[in-house]
Design an enzyme around this catalytic site. Structure first.
Site, PDB file in Angstrom:
ATOM      1  N   LYS A  83      91.027  27.571 -24.799  1.00 39.96           N
ATOM      2  CA  LYS A  83      91.113  28.966 -24.380  1.00 39.96           C
ATOM      3  C   LYS A  83      92.314  29.633 -24.295  1.00 39.96           C
ATOM      4  CE  LYS A  83      86.265  28.610 -24.216  1.00 39.96           C
ATOM      5  NZ  LYS A  83      85.663  28.873 -25.484  1.00 39.96           N
ATOM      6  N   HIS A 104      75.666  25.494 -33.187  1.00 40.27           N
ATOM      7  CA  HIS A 104      75.766  26.391 -34.131  1.00 40.27           C
ATOM      8  C   HIS A 104      77.103  26.177 -35.011  1.00 40.27           C
ATOM      9  CE1 HIS A 104      78.819  28.155 -31.391  1.00 40.27           C
ATOM     10  NE2 HIS A 104      79.270  28.788 -32.451  1.00 40.27           N
ATOM     11  N   HIS A 139      80.669  20.648 -31.071  1.00 35.60           N
ATOM     12  CA  HIS A 139      80.956  21.123 -32.398  1.00 35.60           C
ATOM     13  C   HIS A 139      81.990  20.447 -33.204  1.00 35.60           C
ATOM     14  CE1 HIS A 139      78.888  24.527 -30.544  1.00 35.60           C
ATOM     15  NE2 HIS A 139      79.917  24.974 -29.826  1.00 35.60           N
ATOM     16  N   LYS A 148      72.980  23.149 -26.339  1.00 36.14           N
ATOM     17  CA  LYS A 148      74.162  22.322 -25.703  1.00 36.14           C
ATOM     18  C   LYS A 148      74.313  22.826 -24.407  1.00 36.14           C
ATOM     19  CE  LYS A 148      77.820  24.844 -26.732  1.00 36.14           C
ATOM     20  NZ  LYS A 148      78.963  24.935 -25.787  1.00 36.14           N
TER      21      LYS A 148
END
Ligand code: BG6
Length: 487
Positions: A329, A181, A243, A151
């Site tokens: 983050k 993932h 994701h 990605k």
């Protein structure tokens, strides 16, 4: 290292061509993952050719791989396993061109026998993906191969459509493995087991019983060396459109007709087709204070390092049920949870002050950490006189089964599947294009970024977004630790 029985891995030996072989992902995940798969005997013979812009030779690549295993591998490096692994590594600088790559692959194939397959792994930024695909075409390495694409798959609908079209000029769709993932994480697959191997929960897995759903993936990490990539990408493209939406599909999809790639892909795509477009008014974009001072970041950057949003799946099962997604983050905690809040009883017969409902609705929570955890919380009576209620929970932790050591790291699992040609846990061109389509309005008219202090849970407006509900994190009660007395 314990050797695996044949049968779980690919039937044929593999030549792995790893583009981006000296990059961050290769060093952190792919080289340690391939080392584990090779030394545990999952692959019946292999060779790897690293490719990147760096002007190093095979020896230099081996040294880099060794350093990566020491720094990032979760398992100890065993001398004999390392020697066998190192002997399988070769390197071709990108500048050497198609012919050099072709001869390196031919040489590797002579060593492991013609009955082998090729796995091309493109661990490169989006701008380098198509040139690598064309190079493989020019080198005549398309036959007998699978190609793994990292990605992000484009940056919006138009670029994703172009990427897919140009990719299809060289590789057929069934050769392409678009990796996400999160779908390789053991607990993500456990969602399917939990839902479809049991009769208990599926009857209540719908709008009649579920009030809302949260998919919450806060990270404490900052950007490290990745700010140049991230500055162009932001949290929505980096995490949500990949994701979080993929996890949402596993959580929300209808039972597939079989546990096979095509039926699973079809059910996931139906979820994406039913998604309502993401409304900018239902999105909170944030940026941590200090981001703009980092190297590689514009002083007036509007890139979001945080995003929270509300979205809907407008189908028979989920109409009207809000799904709240959040990730960012430099937040207060690193967690990866799906939390399902059940509807509350229509009427309470418990006396005022009894505590009923005081700690939110009943919840089913999945922890997507590598060793899965699950918890079902509910109200129960506090022992003693009267009727006081407390929030109690049933909890499961994979760690307690003694099987946590069997867990394959997400990338290991997915590399093995790509070698085997099993696309069950990969994403399709159609699904990805639809996700960009529902994102169009947001990408064209994003709400302004709001600053948040590092170490917080994001901008204050996240509470308005979810009201009258509340974010499940931070947990009011920590996961129980069976090793701790009294828990
Ligand atoms: C990656 C993102 O795909 O996933 C990163 O690019 C993020 O920004 C990472 O930190 C999270 O993955 P994991 O497996 O550590 O939860």
């Amino acid at each position: 290292m314990a050797k695996q029985s044949p049968g779980v891995g690919p039937r044929y030996p593999q030549v792995v061509v790893l583009f981006g072989a000296t990059g961050d992902l290769a060093r952190r995940k792919l080289l340690p993952g391939l080392y584990h798969l090779a030394s545990a005997g999952f692959i019946p013979g292999w060779r790897m050719i690293g490719v990147s812009l760096d002007a190093i030779d095979a020896e230099g690549f081996r040294a880099l791989a060794r350093a990566a295993l020491e720094e990032f591998g979760s398992r100890k490096v065993v001398a004999a396993d390392w020697q066998a692994f190192a002997a399988g590594l070769d390197y071709v600088p990108l500048t050497a061109g198609a012919q050099a790559l072709r001869s390196a692959v031919a040489q590797a194939e002579r060593q492991i026998g013609r009955e082998c397959r090729r796995l091309h792994y493109l661990s490169v930024p989006p701008s380098a993906a198509l040139p690598a695909v064309r190079l493989l075409g020019e080198a005549g390495l398309v036959e007998r191969s699978h190609i793994v694409m990292e990605k992000p798959f484009g940056t919006d609908l138009a670029s994703a459509v172009t990427l897919n079209r140009e990719l299809h000029e060289v590789f057929a769709e069934d050769q392409i493995f678009r990796i996400d993932h999160f779908l390789g994480k053991e607990p993500a697959q456990n969602i399917l087991a939990f839902r479809f191997a049991n009769g208990l929960f599926e009857p209540i897995w719908n709008r009649n019983f579920i009030d809302h759903v949260q998919i919450d993936v806060p990270e404490t990490l900052g950007l490290g060396q990745r700010s140049a990539f991230y500055e162009q990408t932001g949290a929505y493209r980096d995490m949500v459109v990949t994701h979080l939406f993929q996890i949402l599909a596993f959580m929300a999809m209808e039972p597939p007709t079989a546990l096979e790639p095509a039926p699973i892909s079809e059910e996931k795509n139906k979820v994406f087709r039913s998604m309502l477009p993401i409304e900018p008014a239902q999105v909170v974009r944030g940026q941590y204070v200090g981001y703009r001072d980092e190297a590689g970041v514009e002083p007036e950057s509007e890139t979001e390092t945080f995003i929270a949003l509300k979205c809907y799946i407008d189908n028979w099962r989920w109409a009207g049920v809000p799904f709240f997604l959040r990730t960012g983050k430099r937040l207060a905690e690193g967690q990866r949870i799906i939390s399902i809040a059940f509807r509350e009883p229509p009427k309470s017969m418990f006396p005022p002050g009894s505590g009923v409902g005081a700690q939110g609705p009943d919840h089913l929570t999945f922890d997507l950490a590598d060793a899965s955890k699950m918890s079902l919380s509910f109200y129960g009576k506090r022992p003693g006189p009267g009727m006081r209620l407390d929030k109690l929970s049933l909890q499961f932790a994979m760690r307690d089964t003694g099987l946590a050591g069997e867990v394959l790291e997400a990338y290991e699992r997915l590399i093995l599947d790509a070698m085997r040609g099993d696309r069950t846990l990969f994403t399709s061109a159609e699904g990805i294009e639809r996700l960009w389509q529902v994102s169009t309005h947001l990408l064209e008219s994003p709400p302004p970024v709001r600053l948040y202090p590092a170490g917080s849970w994001g901008p204050k407006s996240i509470h308005q977004l979810i009201a009258p509900h509340a974010w499940r994190l931070p947990f009011e009660r920590a996961w129980r630790d069976p090793n701790q007395a009294g828990s």
